[in-house]
Design an enzyme around this catalytic site. Structure first.
Site, PDB file in Angstrom:
ATOM      1  N   TRP A 133      38.008 -30.062  -6.636  1.00  0.00           N
ATOM      2  CA  TRP A 133      37.100 -31.199  -6.459  1.00  0.00           C
ATOM      3  C   TRP A 133      36.536 -31.589  -7.820  1.00  0.00           C
ATOM      4  O   TRP A 133      36.124 -30.738  -8.601  1.00  0.00           O
ATOM      5  CB  TRP A 133      35.989 -30.809  -5.489  1.00  0.00           C
ATOM      6  CG  TRP A 133      34.944 -31.856  -5.259  1.00  0.00           C
ATOM      7  CD1 TRP A 133      35.151 -33.172  -4.972  1.00  0.00           C
ATOM      8  CD2 TRP A 133      33.522 -31.656  -5.266  1.00  0.00           C
ATOM      9  NE1 TRP A 133      33.949 -33.823  -4.809  1.00  0.00           N
ATOM     10  CE2 TRP A 133      32.929 -32.908  -4.983  1.00  0.00           C
ATOM     11  CE3 TRP A 133      32.708 -30.554  -5.487  1.00  0.00           C
ATOM     12  CZ2 TRP A 133      31.552 -33.077  -4.909  1.00  0.00           C
ATOM     13  CZ3 TRP A 133      31.340 -30.725  -5.416  1.00  0.00           C
ATOM     14  CH2 TRP A 133      30.765 -31.974  -5.125  1.00  0.00           C
ATOM     15  N   ASP A 215      32.952 -22.828  -1.320  1.00  0.00           N
ATOM     16  CA  ASP A 215      32.490 -24.197  -1.104  1.00  0.00           C
ATOM     17  C   ASP A 215      33.000 -24.615   0.271  1.00  0.00           C
ATOM     18  O   ASP A 215      34.200 -24.798   0.474  1.00  0.00           O
ATOM     19  CB  ASP A 215      33.043 -25.119  -2.195  1.00  0.00           C
ATOM     20  CG  ASP A 215      32.505 -26.543  -2.079  1.00  0.00           C
ATOM     21  OD1 ASP A 215      31.794 -26.843  -1.096  1.00  0.00           O
ATOM     22  OD2 ASP A 215      32.802 -27.358  -2.972  1.00  0.00           O
ATOM     23  N   LYS A 251      30.261 -34.335   6.021  1.00  0.00           N
ATOM     24  CA  LYS A 251      31.462 -34.723   6.759  1.00  0.00           C
ATOM     25  C   LYS A 251      31.350 -34.381   8.237  1.00  0.00           C
ATOM     26  O   LYS A 251      31.607 -35.210   9.109  1.00  0.00           O
ATOM     27  CB  LYS A 251      32.696 -34.032   6.169  1.00  0.00           C
ATOM     28  CG  LYS A 251      33.404 -34.806   5.085  1.00  0.00           C
ATOM     29  CD  LYS A 251      32.656 -34.781   3.779  1.00  0.00           C
ATOM     30  CE  LYS A 251      33.450 -35.427   2.661  1.00  0.00           C
ATOM     31  NZ  LYS A 251      32.712 -35.404   1.392  1.00  0.00           N
TER      32      LYS A 251
END
Length: 406
Positions: A133, A215, A251
């Site tokens: 990311w 993460d 999300k």
């Protein structure tokens, strides 16, 4: 002369620049496959029905106010987030060796975790997957880490994980290196280690005395099953490893702008929790003082109420199922068109993103000629696809790959 005369212009953040370009484009068939957010079949942002219901309930609750939360956030959220991540049967939970700290979504959890590791524990080296990311390096560099090193992850030839390379690189890492691991739905590749590979990674990290920092941005959103998406973190915790895990509820709750997150800390000794919390309190106090309440209340209420939790599970199944359907549909269309190359990796991958294997030149061509916006790395948001644009996207990819062979 101004004090700011020597300030250099920083490079634009690609994903946001891409969105600006998309918004300015007037073409009727434009498609946004860049933004990291879920879109409905109609191409619109989707507010989860359970979130709508809770927002109405919260608005009607006259006992609520806008006073500051504690520095470490809403306790109900942190406890529920820890239980969602680790499971109520986790030894670390049962033995009170796991604590949570509310943070400004996953980014904030990563940052306060990185600051703690750098300033309190004195760690100075971190490892990240190649690719990862785009914000990981910026976060850890800004937190003061002296060295950031990549470990091998994506193999462009197999369009899968270079697991042997990953293991070799981690075995070479110096003691106390922080290893950033994607809990599920690896961003940007969509490729996750198998259960057996996670077990091997756990043993390497234990043997080399590395510190795992997970993460977790997609729990439940990736597969539709929160327990399945947390298997890697749970394995490390049950094996007795100390770890950090950043959790995002952007999300899986669609709460992108509410910045709801949590930092889960797993320790070997419950007696250490109080001291760790005091130091994290100072880290938070020096950065944003305390977190926002609204989104935290929505998530906490959902995770602690049986009926609301069931409604939320239905929502994440809807989102994950639609993304899986779009993956299959895109692959099928590319195969039917006879598009050069193999495309099964699109359906092997999981989560919002697919690492398509398209080159920067092909991606730029998709934008300029077909008004399909995606990152130059070839990462595409599968939620940006719909039955209305699939044929257009597939034909455009076919055209790009044919005109500009990799």
């Amino acid at each position: 002369m101004s004090r700011f005369a020597d300030v250099q212009t920083a490079p634009p953040i690609e994903v946001f620049a891409l969105t600006r370009g998309f918004n300015a484009d007037q073409h009727p068939k434009k498609v946004n496959l860049g933004v990291g957010a879920y879109r409905s079949e109609e191409g619109k942002p989707w507010v989860l029905p359970v979130v709508r219901k809770l927002e109405v309930m919260l608005a009607a609750d006259e006992t609520l106010n806008h006073e500051y939360l504690p520095v470490l956030g809403l306790d109900a959220l942190s406890k529920a987030a820890v239980h969602l991540l680790l499971g109520t049967d986790c030894p670390a939970v049962i033995e009170n060796r796991a604590i949570g700290v509310q943070a400004l979504s996953g980014t904030g959890a990563l940052y306060i975790g990185a600051l703690f590791l750098r300033k309190i524990l004195g760690y100075d080296t971190y490892y990240y997957s190649q690719p990862t990311w785009g914000n990981h390096k910026l976060i850890f560099d800004t937190a003061g880490f002296k060295q950031g090193r990549a470990y091998r992850y994506w193999d462009p030839k197999t369009k899968n994980i270079d697991f042997d390379g990953m293991c070799e690189d981690l075995r070479q890492a110096p003691e106390n290196s922080v290893v950033i691991l994607h809990a599920c739905a690896h961003n940007p590749t969509g490729c996750d280690p198998t259960d057996e590979q996670w077990k091997q990674l756990c043993e390497i990290i234990r043997e080399k005395k590395l510190f795992p920092f997970f993460d977790s941005a997609y729990q439940g959103f990736a597969s539709g099953d929160p327990d399945k998406d947390a298997k890697a973190v749970r394995h490390f915790a049950k094996e007795g490893l100390e770890l950090f895990c950043s959790q995002s509820f952007s999300k899986n709750f669609g709460l992108y702008n509410e910045r709801v997150g949590n930092l889960t800390v797993v320790m070997s000794d419950p007696e250490l929790a109080a001291a760790v919390q005091t130091q994290l309190t100072l880290v938070v106090r020096a950065t944003y003082s305390n977190p926002p309440a609204h989104g935290a209340r929505v998530v906490a209420a959902t995770l602690t109420n049986k009926d609301l939790f069931a409604e939320w599970q239905d929502c994440i199944k809807v989102m994950s199922a639609r993304i899986i359907q779009m993956r299959e549909a895109l692959r099928d269309r590319l195969v039917k068109l006879g598009t050069p190359g193999t495309w099964d990796h699109i359906t092997r991958q999981i989560g919002m993103f697919s690492f398509t294997g398209l080159t920067p030149q092909q991606c730029e061509y998709l934008i300029s000629e077909h008004h399909i916006y995606m990152l130059r790395s070839g990462r595409a948001n599968m939620a940006g696809l719909s039955s209305a644009n699939l044929d257009h996207v597939a034909a455009a990819i076919h055209d790009a790959v044919t005109k500009f062979p990799a």
